[in-house]
Design a protein around this motif. Structure first.
Motif, PDB file in Angstrom:
ATOM      1  N   LEU A 119      -2.409 -10.546  13.062  1.00  0.00           N
ATOM      2  CA  LEU A 119      -1.071 -10.333  13.625  1.00  0.00           C
ATOM      3  C   LEU A 119       0.001 -10.181  12.550  1.00  0.00           C
ATOM      4  N   ALA A 120      -0.252 -10.666  11.353  1.00  0.00           N
ATOM      5  CA  ALA A 120       0.748 -10.648  10.279  1.00  0.00           C
ATOM      6  C   ALA A 120       0.854  -9.299   9.578  1.00  0.00           C
ATOM      7  N   ILE A 121      -0.017  -8.354   9.902  1.00  0.00           N
ATOM      8  CA  ILE A 121      -0.112  -7.109   9.126  1.00  0.00           C
ATOM      9  C   ILE A 121       0.418  -5.919   9.922  1.00  0.00           C
ATOM     10  N   ASN A 122       1.384  -5.239   9.341  1.00  0.00           N
ATOM     11  CA  ASN A 122       1.939  -4.003   9.906  1.00  0.00           C
ATOM     12  C   ASN A 122       1.128  -2.829   9.366  1.00  0.00           C
ATOM     13  N   ARG A 123       0.208  -2.325  10.154  1.00  0.00           N
ATOM     14  CA  ARG A 123      -0.709  -1.284   9.691  1.00  0.00           C
ATOM     15  C   ARG A 123      -0.017   0.054   9.473  1.00  0.00           C
ATOM     16  N   ASN A 124       0.954   0.371  10.304  1.00  0.00           N
ATOM     17  CA  ASN A 124       1.687   1.632  10.103  1.00  0.00           C
ATOM     18  C   ASN A 124       2.432   1.622   8.772  1.00  0.00           C
ATOM     19  N   ALA A 125       3.020   0.493   8.426  1.00  0.00           N
ATOM     20  CA  ALA A 125       3.701   0.390   7.135  1.00  0.00           C
ATOM     21  C   ALA A 125       2.693   0.462   5.992  1.00  0.00           C
ATOM     22  N   LEU A 126       1.530  -0.162   6.160  1.00  0.00           N
ATOM     23  CA  LEU A 126       0.491  -0.098   5.133  1.00  0.00           C
ATOM     24  C   LEU A 126       0.089   1.345   4.853  1.00  0.00           C
ATOM     25  N   ILE A 127      -0.048   2.135   5.915  1.00  0.00           N
ATOM     26  CA  ILE A 127      -0.465   3.531   5.752  1.00  0.00           C
ATOM     27  C   ILE A 127       0.579   4.318   4.962  1.00  0.00           C
ATOM     28  N   LYS A 128       1.850   4.034   5.182  1.00  0.00           N
ATOM     29  CA  LYS A 128       2.906   4.717   4.431  1.00  0.00           C
ATOM     30  C   LYS A 128       2.910   4.280   2.966  1.00  0.00           C
ATOM     31  N   VAL A 129       2.748   2.978   2.744  1.00  0.00           N
ATOM     32  CA  VAL A 129       2.860   2.439   1.387  1.00  0.00           C
ATOM     33  C   VAL A 129       1.671   2.808   0.518  1.00  0.00           C
ATOM     34  N   ALA A 130       0.465   2.658   1.046  1.00  0.00           N
ATOM     35  CA  ALA A 130      -0.728   2.793   0.211  1.00  0.00           C
ATOM     36  C   ALA A 130      -1.507   4.088   0.423  1.00  0.00           C
ATOM     37  N   TYR A 131      -1.355   4.709   1.586  1.00  0.00           N
ATOM     38  CA  TYR A 131      -2.199   5.862   1.915  1.00  0.00           C
ATOM     39  C   TYR A 131      -1.436   7.169   2.011  1.00  0.00           C
TER      40      TYR A 131
END
Length: 534
Positions: free
Chosen positions: A312-324
């Motif tokens: 629940l602590a992880i924003n996957r959409n933000a992860l995709i923008k930042v790292a991918y």
């Protein structure tokens, strides 16, 4: 005699990247669009060194993928990961699902001139599955009991139990058909380690190209097989696979025309290369899933509330923008959607408030400290680690990160018992190279697959899930099998041994005149019809 050997000595001709920089420094840089479409030679730059030419011993998908230049199997995947006949023509299955009988293509020759027959299929499987061979992929067909040559063009496989994914397993590039002469040479070389060196550096198969030169860290060069069984193929005289780990160098090779195909395209360079009218960029939804595995033998990860809080602590959409750089999609389950039986749970929610509440219920109102290791140390992964560290800190979970070198992964998988395991949170990925649900889940979630056996590094253990694995793999009815896999995934989702993150996108680049050279969702390649076109 087509069997060839190239040692790693100084006398071998090697590919030097200095030529790349010489081109870049030259006053007139060759534009990719100036490629001579009459040229019959092709260079493909890839992101990693090769480990071996022996597909039965290649733990990395890339080595199996490039070895398909030389080798073929009974079946192969098409661009949709659907099994298609290759050296087999057809098969029948007994009513009990235990006996598969294959009819083989007639008039197929190995590159040493010998005949491809049912007996040579048996030789390959007997060697590949033999525990004494110590080949890394020998357990991939552990469900096969025996292989028999019925007649020269008929081979029969008897399975230990019905296995719905058998044909998919045959298609993923592991079960290549090696010339009997090379198998005999390897067998005569001595112990297993010495025998493996023979098939690692020598190659002889039935494929479209024959081996010219192999240096694992520098080049695999193959040349046209003049006796290939398909008239008019291959359309190139030579194909050079070049490992180029440095992202910017690989991209520059495509821009200058030194490479006509690259994989993968660095995420940070996709837009720039797309803007170049002389290049084409492929984007293929992959069967690669990235996730955080949580070691349930270590407190507090034995508490499902803590595991759910991490997800629940992880924003996957933000992860995709930042790292991918946008080249991924949020995970929707434990199997990529292309795989039969995948259950779509929708996007995993991002809810830091709910995460903090769960941690409070679990007895950690102030959070806790932990370690987060990664199986990789590339730039994308380092960005991911930093992002995850920040996200988890917002709910009170303070992690110390560590990116493992390739050789350090033994810290995870050499543990002989759960008590020996050292990791807590582990950022890892899995490529479902067999494109079927059993191989996509069982090595990671069956309690019998915990290290050192396979890759269940969360040490997840649920007897119901183990039972469902066995039932689903043996179920011949597709609807009933799908229902079993759904129940299995629902159970796993409730237990939350992972925090699923993303499904990656495969990216490849090519000069526009190059057609029919594709990257598949599992990271392998289809280049059989590759050619220049205006």
């Amino acid at each position: 005699m087509a069997v060839q050997h190239f040692s790693r000595s100084a006398r071998t001709r090697t590919f030097r990247l200095s030529s790349v920089f010489a081109i870049i420094a030259a006053a007139g840089i060759a534009a990719a669009g100036s490629i001579n479409v009459q040229a019959r030679d092709l260079t493909a730059a890839v992101n990693s060194n090769f480990s071996t030419l022996d597909t039965w011993d290649a733990i990395d998908n890339l080595s199996r993928a490039v070895s398909s230049s030389i080798y073929e199997g009974l079946y192969r995947f098409d661009t949709n990961l659907t099994p298609q006949p290759q050296l087999a023509e057809s098969y029948t299955v007994s009513d009990d699902g235990l006996v598969y009988t294959f009819k083989l293509r007639p008039n197929v020759k190995y590159q040493d001139g010998s005949d491809f027959t049912a007996e040579t299929v048996k030789m390959n499987f007997d060697r590949g599955m033999n525990p004494a061979s110590k080949l890394s992929r020998r357990t991939f067909f552990s469900f096969v009991d025996k292989v028999e040559a019925v007649d020269p063009l008929t081979v029969r496989f008897t399975l230990k139990q019905p296995t719905a994914g058998f044909i998919a397993r045959l298609s993923n590039g592991t079960a290549s058909m090696v010339c009997p002469s090379l198998l005999k040479k390897a067998a005569a070389a001595g112990d297993a380690a010495t025998a493996k060196k023979v098939t690692a550096y020598e190659a002889c198969g039935t494929g479209p190209y024959t081996l010219k030169h192999f240096e694992p860290t520098e080049v695999l060069e193959v040349v046209k097989n003049p006796n290939y069984r398909v008239a008019g193929l291959p359309k190139f005289d030579s194909l050079r696979w070049v490992p180029v780990a440095e992202n910017s160098t690989r991209a520059m090779m495509l821009r200058t025309g030194e490479a006509q195909f690259i994989w993968p395209v660095p995420a940070e360079q996709v837009k720039a290369l797309e803007a170049d009218g002389k290049l084409s960029i492929q984007k293929t939804p992959s069967v690669v899933t990235r996730y955080i595995s949580m070691n349930e033998t270590k407190k507090p990860f034995n508490d499902v509330r803590v595991r759910k809080a991490i997800s629940l602590a992880i924003n996957r959409n933000a992860l995709i923008k930042v790292a991918y750089n946008g080249l991924a999609v949020p995970s929707t389950g434990y199997l990529p959607p292309q795989i039969e039986g995948a259950v779509n749970y929708g996007a995993f929610p991002y809810d830091p408030k709910a995460a903090r509440e769960l941690l409070k219920e679990a007895g950690f109102p102030e959070g806790f400290h932990a370690t987060l290791w990664s199986a990789y140390n590339d730039g994308k992964t380092l960005k991911t680690l930093q992002f995850l560290q920040q996200q988890l800190a917002q709910v009170g979970i303070h992690v110390e990160t560590r990116a493992l070198e390739a050789g350090q992964r033994s810290l995870i998988y050499s543990a002989q018992t759960p008590a020996d395991s050292q990791h807590q949170l582990y950022l890892i990925g899995w490529t479902n190279s067999a494109a079927e649900p059993d191989w996509g889940l069982r090595p990671l979630l069956d309690s019998r697959s915990a290290p050192p056996v396979l890759n269940n590094d969360s040490y997840y253990k649920n007897p119901k899930v183990d039972e469902l694995f066995d039932k689903a793999a043996a179920e011949p009815n597709p609807q009933k099998r799908a229902a079993l896999y759904k129940e299995l995934q629902d159970t796993v989702n409730a237990d939350s041994p992972w925090a699923p993150l993303v499904f990656e996108m495969m990216t490849a680049g090519a000069v526009k005149p190059l057609k029919n050279f594709a990257v598949l969702p599992d990271g392998s390649f289809d280049f059989y019809q590759a050619d220049w076109q205006e």
